[in-house]
Design a protein around this motif. Structure first.
Motif, PDB file in Angstrom:
ATOM      1  N   PRO A  54       0.793  -1.240   0.000  1.00  0.00           N
ATOM      2  CA  PRO A  54       0.000   0.000   0.000  1.00  0.00           C
ATOM      3  C   PRO A  54       0.824   1.288   0.000  1.00  0.00           C
ATOM      4  N   GLU A  55       0.114   2.397  -0.183  1.00  0.00           N
ATOM      5  CA  GLU A  55       0.724   3.735  -0.093  1.00  0.00           C
ATOM      6  C   GLU A  55       1.322   3.917   1.307  1.00  0.00           C
ATOM      7  N   CYS A  56       2.471   4.575   1.365  1.00  0.00           N
ATOM      8  CA  CYS A  56       3.156   4.868   2.639  1.00  0.00           C
ATOM      9  C   CYS A  56       3.189   3.650   3.562  1.00  0.00           C
ATOM     10  N   PRO A  60       3.638   6.105   9.086  1.00  0.00           N
ATOM     11  CA  PRO A  60       2.247   6.561   9.201  1.00  0.00           C
ATOM     12  C   PRO A  60       1.974   7.531   8.054  1.00  0.00           C
ATOM     13  N   TYR A  61       0.703   7.704   7.681  1.00  0.00           N
ATOM     14  CA  TYR A  61       0.362   8.591   6.568  1.00  0.00           C
ATOM     15  C   TYR A  61      -0.045   9.959   7.132  1.00  0.00           C
ATOM     16  N   GLY A  62       0.632  11.009   6.683  1.00  0.00           N
ATOM     17  CA  GLY A  62       0.301  12.361   7.153  1.00  0.00           C
ATOM     18  C   GLY A  62       1.429  13.301   6.785  1.00  0.00           C
ATOM     19  N   ARG A 133       6.572   8.982  -9.046  1.00  0.00           N
ATOM     20  CA  ARG A 133       6.260   9.970  -8.009  1.00  0.00           C
ATOM     21  C   ARG A 133       4.827  10.428  -8.229  1.00  0.00           C
ATOM     22  N   LYS A 134       4.038  10.419  -7.158  1.00  0.00           N
ATOM     23  CA  LYS A 134       2.611  10.779  -7.258  1.00  0.00           C
ATOM     24  C   LYS A 134       2.457  12.068  -8.065  1.00  0.00           C
ATOM     25  N   VAL A 135       1.645  11.987  -9.111  1.00  0.00           N
ATOM     26  CA  VAL A 135       1.543  13.098 -10.060  1.00  0.00           C
ATOM     27  C   VAL A 135       0.503  14.123  -9.601  1.00  0.00           C
ATOM     28  N   LEU A 137      -1.294  15.590  -6.363  1.00  0.00           N
ATOM     29  CA  LEU A 137      -1.192  15.597  -4.898  1.00  0.00           C
ATOM     30  C   LEU A 137      -2.586  15.696  -4.279  1.00  0.00           C
ATOM     31  N   PHE A 138      -2.709  15.061  -3.138  1.00  0.00           N
ATOM     32  CA  PHE A 138      -4.006  14.941  -2.452  1.00  0.00           C
ATOM     33  C   PHE A 138      -4.238  16.210  -1.633  1.00  0.00           C
ATOM     34  N   ASP A 139      -4.918  17.151  -2.239  1.00  0.00           N
ATOM     35  CA  ASP A 139      -5.277  18.419  -1.578  1.00  0.00           C
ATOM     36  C   ASP A 139      -6.787  18.533  -1.623  1.00  0.00           C
ATOM     37  N   ILE A 175      -0.442   6.497  -7.942  1.00  0.00           N
ATOM     38  CA  ILE A 175      -0.660   6.460  -6.493  1.00  0.00           C
ATOM     39  C   ILE A 175      -1.960   7.178  -6.112  1.00  0.00           C
ATOM     40  N   CYS A 176      -2.827   6.465  -5.441  1.00  0.00           N
ATOM     41  CA  CYS A 176      -4.012   6.958  -4.746  1.00  0.00           C
ATOM     42  C   CYS A 176      -4.784   8.043  -5.496  1.00  0.00           C
ATOM     43  N   TYR A 177      -4.595   9.327  -5.146  1.00  0.00           N
ATOM     44  CA  TYR A 177      -5.388  10.422  -5.738  1.00  0.00           C
ATOM     45  C   TYR A 177      -5.248  10.442  -7.262  1.00  0.00           C
ATOM     46  N   ASP A 178      -4.133   9.882  -7.784  1.00  0.00           N
ATOM     47  CA  ASP A 178      -3.960   9.773  -9.242  1.00  0.00           C
ATOM     48  C   ASP A 178      -5.144   9.040  -9.889  1.00  0.00           C
ATOM     49  N   VAL A 179      -5.836   8.184  -9.117  1.00  0.00           N
ATOM     50  CA  VAL A 179      -6.935   7.402  -9.706  1.00  0.00           C
ATOM     51  C   VAL A 179      -8.102   8.294 -10.122  1.00  0.00           C
ATOM     52  N   ARG A 180      -8.153   9.506  -9.557  1.00  0.00           N
ATOM     53  CA  ARG A 180      -9.280  10.403  -9.882  1.00  0.00           C
ATOM     54  C   ARG A 180      -9.117  11.066 -11.257  1.00  0.00           C
ATOM     55  N   PHE A 181      -7.987  10.841 -11.892  1.00  0.00           N
ATOM     56  CA  PHE A 181      -7.716  11.541 -13.153  1.00  0.00           C
ATOM     57  C   PHE A 181      -7.751  10.536 -14.308  1.00  0.00           C
ATOM     58  N   GLY A 200      -2.861   2.930  -2.503  1.00  0.00           N
ATOM     59  CA  GLY A 200      -3.681   4.101  -2.122  1.00  0.00           C
ATOM     60  C   GLY A 200      -4.025   4.053  -0.651  1.00  0.00           C
ATOM     61  N   ALA A 201      -4.490   5.182  -0.120  1.00  0.00           N
ATOM     62  CA  ALA A 201      -4.930   5.204   1.278  1.00  0.00           C
ATOM     63  C   ALA A 201      -6.097   6.179   1.374  1.00  0.00           C
ATOM     64  N   PHE A 202      -7.260   5.757   0.877  1.00  0.00           N
ATOM     65  CA  PHE A 202      -8.433   6.620   1.006  1.00  0.00           C
ATOM     66  C   PHE A 202      -8.817   6.687   2.483  1.00  0.00           C
ATOM     67  N   ASN A 203      -9.795   7.504   2.778  1.00  0.00           N
ATOM     68  CA  ASN A 203     -10.172   7.806   4.164  1.00  0.00           C
ATOM     69  C   ASN A 203     -11.634   7.400   4.378  1.00  0.00           C
ATOM     70  N   LEU A 204     -12.158   7.697   5.568  1.00  0.00           N
ATOM     71  CA  LEU A 204     -13.507   7.220   5.883  1.00  0.00           C
ATOM     72  C   LEU A 204     -14.597   8.158   5.350  1.00  0.00           C
ATOM     73  N   THR A 205     -14.193   9.283   4.735  1.00  0.00           N
ATOM     74  CA  THR A 205     -15.199  10.159   4.107  1.00  0.00           C
ATOM     75  C   THR A 205     -15.346   9.820   2.626  1.00  0.00           C
ATOM     76  N   THR A 206     -14.222   9.857   1.904  1.00  0.00           N
ATOM     77  CA  THR A 206     -14.312   9.618   0.454  1.00  0.00           C
ATOM     78  C   THR A 206     -14.248   8.118   0.113  1.00  0.00           C
ATOM     79  N   GLY A 207     -13.688   7.327   1.025  1.00  0.00           N
ATOM     80  CA  GLY A 207     -13.549   5.895   0.738  1.00  0.00           C
ATOM     81  C   GLY A 207     -14.880   5.217   0.422  1.00  0.00           C
ATOM     82  N   SER A 238      -3.443   8.529  13.396  1.00  0.00           N
ATOM     83  CA  SER A 238      -4.052   9.841  13.161  1.00  0.00           C
ATOM     84  C   SER A 238      -4.837   9.854  11.848  1.00  0.00           C
ATOM     85  N   TYR A 239      -4.487   8.979  10.901  1.00  0.00           N
ATOM     86  CA  TYR A 239      -5.206   8.899   9.619  1.00  0.00           C
ATOM     87  C   TYR A 239      -5.871   7.532   9.558  1.00  0.00           C
ATOM     88  N   HIS A 240      -7.153   7.525   9.301  1.00  0.00           N
ATOM     89  CA  HIS A 240      -7.889   6.262   9.275  1.00  0.00           C
ATOM     90  C   HIS A 240      -8.090   5.811   7.834  1.00  0.00           C
TER      91      HIS A 240
HETATM   92  O1  LIG Z   1      -9.026  10.937  -3.385  1.00  0.00           O
HETATM   93  C1  LIG Z   1      -9.304  10.688  -2.227  1.00  0.00           C
HETATM   94  O2  LIG Z   1     -10.436  10.834  -1.791  1.00  0.00           O
HETATM   95  C2  LIG Z   1      -8.273  10.188  -1.283  1.00  0.00           C
HETATM   96  C3  LIG Z   1      -6.898  10.312  -1.840  1.00  0.00           C
HETATM   97  C4  LIG Z   1      -5.840   9.964  -0.885  1.00  0.00           C
HETATM   98  O3  LIG Z   1      -6.085   9.559   0.220  1.00  0.00           O
HETATM   99  C5  LIG Z   1      -4.444  10.066  -1.292  1.00  0.00           C
HETATM  100  O4  LIG Z   1      -4.144  10.519  -2.396  1.00  0.00           O
HETATM  101  O5  LIG Z   1      -3.581   9.673  -0.498  1.00  0.00           O
END
Ligand SMILES: O=C(O)CCC(=O)C(=O)O
Length: 312
Positions: A54-56, A60-62, A133-135, A137-139, A175-181, A200-207, A238-240
């Protein structure tokens, strides 16, 4: 009339067993590395020839953790690169004779003084095959739910990453947020990738809303396999992380999925499924390049000269 020129189909030369390791990691890097090594051995024991972390996976992820855990993959002006995770991943691949998508790790480039979220891919001989390298960034900022700004600390990568696994064919790694593109995925598929692999490491809101949906969307658009590999959920961190690592086939069916805890899931990727999907729903011969452009044509960057190369 329509212009329906074909794009090359993705080639998977023979069936491939892939394992995703939904790894439980903590704050102790050496422990994370030795635990990952144990799990890669276990995954290889199931017959998997392609193993994904997985990512990181080593930290820990943060954003606050990236500098503390970052490794230098490129030598600094005054010395050697110091990259225990690179060495550990290379050994995991070599010892188990598997292709290894080494999740991602925080990277520090001493030349540019920049941090990156970086995935390293190794061959069964332990050689570095690719660096992504993640193209994107998760903002994001969803008030009251989650605010995350990787760009406070990280710098984005500048290339799409296709990796040739000679006996099987090409995979794309992002990596992770890259999947949205979707452009990234479509270009990779049009360049012949049979699978898109996203640590990837999605969270409990967007996951719960988007994780599976995005994997299925990238699969159905491109008629290839999609794998998303998450850390195990740890409610004391700290990150779920959402968990639910999964593999989606070219028909967009979820063929294997983890729950939230530590788990290894395996799937068989088959060329028959790729071919059958494209035969039954022949998007490939129906595209209208006279109505819209092909995003894979034109300038696509695959070779960022700044990326770490294999160690000598
Ligand atoms: O796209 C999202 O909702 C989560 C993305 C994410 O957690 C990440 O890029 O590490």
């Amino acid at each position: 009339m329509s212009s329906t020129s074909r794009v090359p189909s993705p080639v998977l030369k023979k069936s491939l067993t892939m394992a995703l390791i939904q790894l439980a990691s903590g704050s102790d890097k050496p422990k994370n590395l030795s635990h990952a090594a144990e799990k890669v051995r276990e995954a290889a024991g199931t017959g998997a020839k392609l193993v994904v972390l997985p990512e990181c996976f080593n930290s820990p992820y943060g954003t606050n953790y990236f500098p503390e855990y970052a490794e230098t993959l490129l030598p600094s002006a005054d010395g050697e690169a110091s990259a225990p995770s690179y060495d550990a991943l290379s050994a995991m691949a070599r010892d188990n004779k598997v292709y290894l998508v080494g999740g991602s790790i925080p990277e520090y480039n001493p030349g540019t003084k920049k941090y990156h979220n970086t995935s390293l891919v190794f061959s069964p001989e332990g050689g570095l095959l690719a660096t992504h390298r993640k193209v994107h960034l998760f903002d994001i900022d969803i008030p009251g739910k989650i605010t995350f700004r990787e760009s406070d600390v990280l710098t984005a990568g500048n290339q799409l990453t296709l990796v040739d696994l000679p006996e099987y064919g090409k995979i794309a790694v992002a990596i992770c947020y890259d999947v949205r593109f979707p452009e990234l995925a479509t270009i990779a598929a049009r360049k012949g990738a049979f699978a898109l692999i996203y640590p990837g490491a999605f969270n409990l809101t967007t996951g719960p809303l988007h994780w599976q949906l995005l994997a299925q969307a990238r699969a159905v658009d491109n008629q290839i396999y999609v794998a998303m590999c998450s850390p195990a959920r740890d409610m004391s961190a700290s990150y779920h992380a959402y968990g639910h690592s999964l593999v989606v086939d070219p028909m967009a069916k979820v063929v294997s999925e983890a729950a939230e805890g530590e788990e290894i899931i395996t799937s068989e990727l088959s060329s028959d499924k790729l071919e059958e999907t494209r035969r039954n729903i022949p998007l490939n011969t129906q595209r209208r390049w006279d109505v819209y452009p092909d995003v894979s044509k034109g300038k696509v960057q695959f070779d960022d000269p700044d990326l770490p190369k294999p160690k000598e």
